[in-house]
Write a protein that holds these residues in place. Structure first.
Motif, PDB file in Angstrom:
ATOM      1  N   ASP A 160       0.817  -1.286   0.008  1.00  0.00           N
ATOM      2  CA  ASP A 160      -0.005   0.129  -0.008  1.00  0.00           C
ATOM      3  C   ASP A 160       0.893   1.264   0.165  1.00  0.00           C
ATOM      4  N   VAL A 161       2.047   1.128   0.681  1.00  0.00           N
ATOM      5  CA  VAL A 161       2.941   2.457   0.621  1.00  0.00           C
ATOM      6  C   VAL A 161       4.324   1.959   0.603  1.00  0.00           C
ATOM      7  N   PHE A 162       5.125   2.719   0.150  1.00  0.00           N
ATOM      8  CA  PHE A 162       6.733   2.684  -0.098  1.00  0.00           C
ATOM      9  C   PHE A 162       7.082   3.974   0.605  1.00  0.00           C
ATOM     10  N   ILE A 163       8.111   3.861   1.544  1.00  0.00           N
ATOM     11  CA  ILE A 163       8.763   4.868   2.357  1.00  0.00           C
ATOM     12  C   ILE A 163      10.286   4.721   1.915  1.00  0.00           C
ATOM     13  N   ASP A 164      10.898   5.611   1.251  1.00  0.00           N
ATOM     14  CA  ASP A 164      12.188   5.531   0.993  1.00  0.00           C
ATOM     15  C   ASP A 164      12.928   6.224   2.208  1.00  0.00           C
ATOM     16  N   ALA A 165      13.878   5.594   2.963  1.00  0.00           N
ATOM     17  CA  ALA A 165      14.698   6.142   3.785  1.00  0.00           C
ATOM     18  C   ALA A 165      16.002   5.833   3.317  1.00  0.00           C
ATOM     19  N   SER A 166      16.407   5.748   2.308  1.00  0.00           N
ATOM     20  CA  SER A 166      18.033   5.499   1.988  1.00  0.00           C
ATOM     21  C   SER A 166      18.288   6.743   1.056  1.00  0.00           C
ATOM     22  N   GLY A 167      17.443   7.372   0.380  1.00  0.00           N
ATOM     23  CA  GLY A 167      17.996   8.562  -0.663  1.00  0.00           C
ATOM     24  C   GLY A 167      18.788   7.932  -1.931  1.00  0.00           C
ATOM     25  N   ASN A 168      18.558   6.479  -2.021  1.00  0.00           N
ATOM     26  CA  ASN A 168      19.317   5.919  -3.168  1.00  0.00           C
ATOM     27  C   ASN A 168      18.342   5.546  -4.217  1.00  0.00           C
ATOM     28  N   GLY A 169      18.968   6.306  -5.531  1.00  0.00           N
ATOM     29  CA  GLY A 169      18.002   6.133  -6.771  1.00  0.00           C
ATOM     30  C   GLY A 169      17.710   4.674  -7.215  1.00  0.00           C
ATOM     31  N   ARG A 170      18.622   3.896  -7.000  1.00  0.00           N
ATOM     32  CA  ARG A 170      18.174   2.571  -7.425  1.00  0.00           C
ATOM     33  C   ARG A 170      17.346   1.961  -6.589  1.00  0.00           C
ATOM     34  N   ALA A 171      17.332   2.167  -5.362  1.00  0.00           N
ATOM     35  CA  ALA A 171      16.291   1.538  -4.282  1.00  0.00           C
ATOM     36  C   ALA A 171      14.925   2.233  -4.686  1.00  0.00           C
ATOM     37  N   ILE A 172      15.047   3.324  -4.852  1.00  0.00           N
ATOM     38  CA  ILE A 172      13.536   4.051  -5.317  1.00  0.00           C
ATOM     39  C   ILE A 172      12.653   3.372  -6.528  1.00  0.00           C
ATOM     40  N   LEU A 173      13.824   3.191  -7.451  1.00  0.00           N
ATOM     41  CA  LEU A 173      13.161   2.655  -8.757  1.00  0.00           C
ATOM     42  C   LEU A 173      12.919   1.212  -8.496  1.00  0.00           C
ATOM     43  N   GLN A 174      13.701   0.422  -7.804  1.00  0.00           N
ATOM     44  CA  GLN A 174      13.471  -0.746  -7.633  1.00  0.00           C
ATOM     45  C   GLN A 174      12.023  -1.148  -6.856  1.00  0.00           C
ATOM     46  N   ALA A 175      11.859  -0.120  -5.835  1.00  0.00           N
ATOM     47  CA  ALA A 175      10.603  -0.393  -5.341  1.00  0.00           C
ATOM     48  C   ALA A 175       9.222   0.042  -5.883  1.00  0.00           C
ATOM     49  N   LEU A 176       9.425   0.951  -6.677  1.00  0.00           N
ATOM     50  CA  LEU A 176       7.901   1.458  -7.278  1.00  0.00           C
ATOM     51  C   LEU A 176       7.202   0.443  -7.878  1.00  0.00           C
ATOM     52  N   PRO A 177       7.489  -0.464  -8.730  1.00  0.00           N
ATOM     53  CA  PRO A 177       6.599  -1.423  -9.022  1.00  0.00           C
ATOM     54  C   PRO A 177       5.975  -2.278  -7.888  1.00  0.00           C
ATOM     55  N   ALA A 178       6.387  -2.294  -6.919  1.00  0.00           N
ATOM     56  CA  ALA A 178       6.038  -3.202  -5.795  1.00  0.00           C
ATOM     57  C   ALA A 178       4.883  -2.412  -5.140  1.00  0.00           C
ATOM     58  N   ILE A 179       4.630  -1.124  -5.699  1.00  0.00           N
ATOM     59  CA  ILE A 179       3.252  -0.426  -4.914  1.00  0.00           C
ATOM     60  C   ILE A 179       2.013  -0.768  -5.692  1.00  0.00           C
TER      61      ILE A 179
END
Length: 357
Positions: free
Chosen positions: A245-264
């Motif tokens: 339901d929710v993704f919270i990025d606490a890393s500031g890492n671009g790769r981590a953000i892009l990796q997570a977006l399809p999981a929402i």
């Protein structure tokens, strides 16, 4: 007949105090500087504990964060708690002696954002430890009376200082609209990631997955809020497609953000908290087609009462995060501890603590 303005109500304060001053990138000097005097509506707090934030370290190393540039000497530090020792005109003198957690910002209170309750978006905000506004690595600090939040007698000053990073997590979870039975994915198992996990659980989330490449941090997150942890360098995120339901990025890492977006999931929310990349190419078509709401966070607003209550109740446990303590003479070592010690989570600066060397 003219009358002079009332003098500030105060205990006996010294004319000068000790402060750890950033004079240029990678150089901090221990200096004697004037002790602050409260103006109308202000209080002086004797600082008892200050948490070290990653932004403090970034300021120390580079002299700037984004467009915030230290153009002169500045005292860093903004996660603080202490005791009110002086009050200015218009402040109840009974506040002297009150134990408080400091919300480290001063706002204009007149603009459309302040009047709407979104004071963190005030264009004239002065944030502690961001030049030219001095922060908390000092014996005393000055703050608006209503931003000095009383803490329970049973709460330690270190816990009170942790109300600041807990507020970051409260604001992020509110922006993500985390609620009962939410499924939450968090990137980054540093202090902010772990606190976001705990706050998400306190808000009712039943599944909180934390992603981090460092094994020690994954283990810590699993013991302090996460229901599951994964290694983003080896885990197949296809398992999570449209799951959270929710993704919270606490890393500031671009790769981590892009990796997570399809999981929402469709209609879900992505909240960017970590500061690491200035620009990032985003999958706009996917965001549009799934109607994923993407937002950032800028510090916090109206969070301190909630943060203090979560800590006081034990719903959020902050004590295990504190892995080191230093005095004002050792601020440079404290700022770099998370980089020199892989087991370090949160370092505290205690102005009353003697130098370690």
């Amino acid at each position: 007949m003219t009358t002079s303005a009332p003098a500030p109500l105060t205990t006996a304060l010294p004319e000068s105090m000790t402060a750890s001053v950033l004079t240029e990138p990678r150089r901090i000097e221990l200096r004697q500087v004037p002790t602050p005097t409260p103006g109308p509506g202000q209080v002086v707090v004797k600082v008892e504990a200050v948490g070290v934030c990653g932004s403090d370290t970034h300021f120390y190393e580079t002299g700037h964060i984004g467009d915030l540039v230290a153009e002169g000497p500045v005292v860093l530090g903004h996660e603080s708690a202490g005791v009110i020792v002086a009050v200015g005109e218009g402040v109840d003198p009974a506040r002297v002696g009150t134990r408080v957690s400091v919300e480290p910002q001063t706002v204009c209170r007149r603009c459309e954002f302040c009047k709407a309750g979104d004071y963190h978006l005030c264009r004239n905000v002065e944030f502690y430890g961001a030049w030219p506004c001095d922060g908390s690595f000092a014996d005393y600090e000055l703050i608006d009376d209503d931003f000095a939040h009383a803490i329970p007698d049973a709460m330690t000053f270190e816990q009170g200082a942790m109300a600041e990073p807990v507020s970051v997590a409260v604001h992020a979870n509110r922006k993500g609209q985390v609620t009962t039975a939410s499924r939450v994915l968090i990137a980054g198992a540093g202090p902010i990631g772990v606190l976001n996990a705990q706050v998400a659980r306190a808000f009712g989330a039943t599944e909180v997955v934390v992603s981090d490449p460092v094994a020690d941090r994954r283990a810590f997150a699993l013991a302090h809020g996460a229901t599951r942890v994964v290694d983003p360098t080896s885990h197949d995120f296809a398992e999570f497609d449209e799951h959270f339901d929710v993704f919270i990025d606490a890393s500031g890492n671009g790769r981590a953000i892009l990796q997570a977006l399809p999981a929402i999931r469709r209609g879900g929310r992505a909240v960017l908290v970590g500061m690491g990349v200035d620009t990032l190419e985003m999958p706009v078509a996917m965001l549009q087609q799934r109607e994923i709401a993407l937002t950032g966070t800028f510090r916090y607003v109206n969070t301190w009462p909630t943060a203090i209550a979560l800590i006081a109740s034990g719903a959020v446990s902050v004590e295990p995060l504190v892995t080191g303590r230093y005095g004002l003479a050792d601020v440079e070592e404290a700022l770099l501890k998370a980089k020199t010690d892989p087991t370090a989570i949160k370092t505290m600066v205690l102005p009353g603590l003697a130098a370690t060397r």
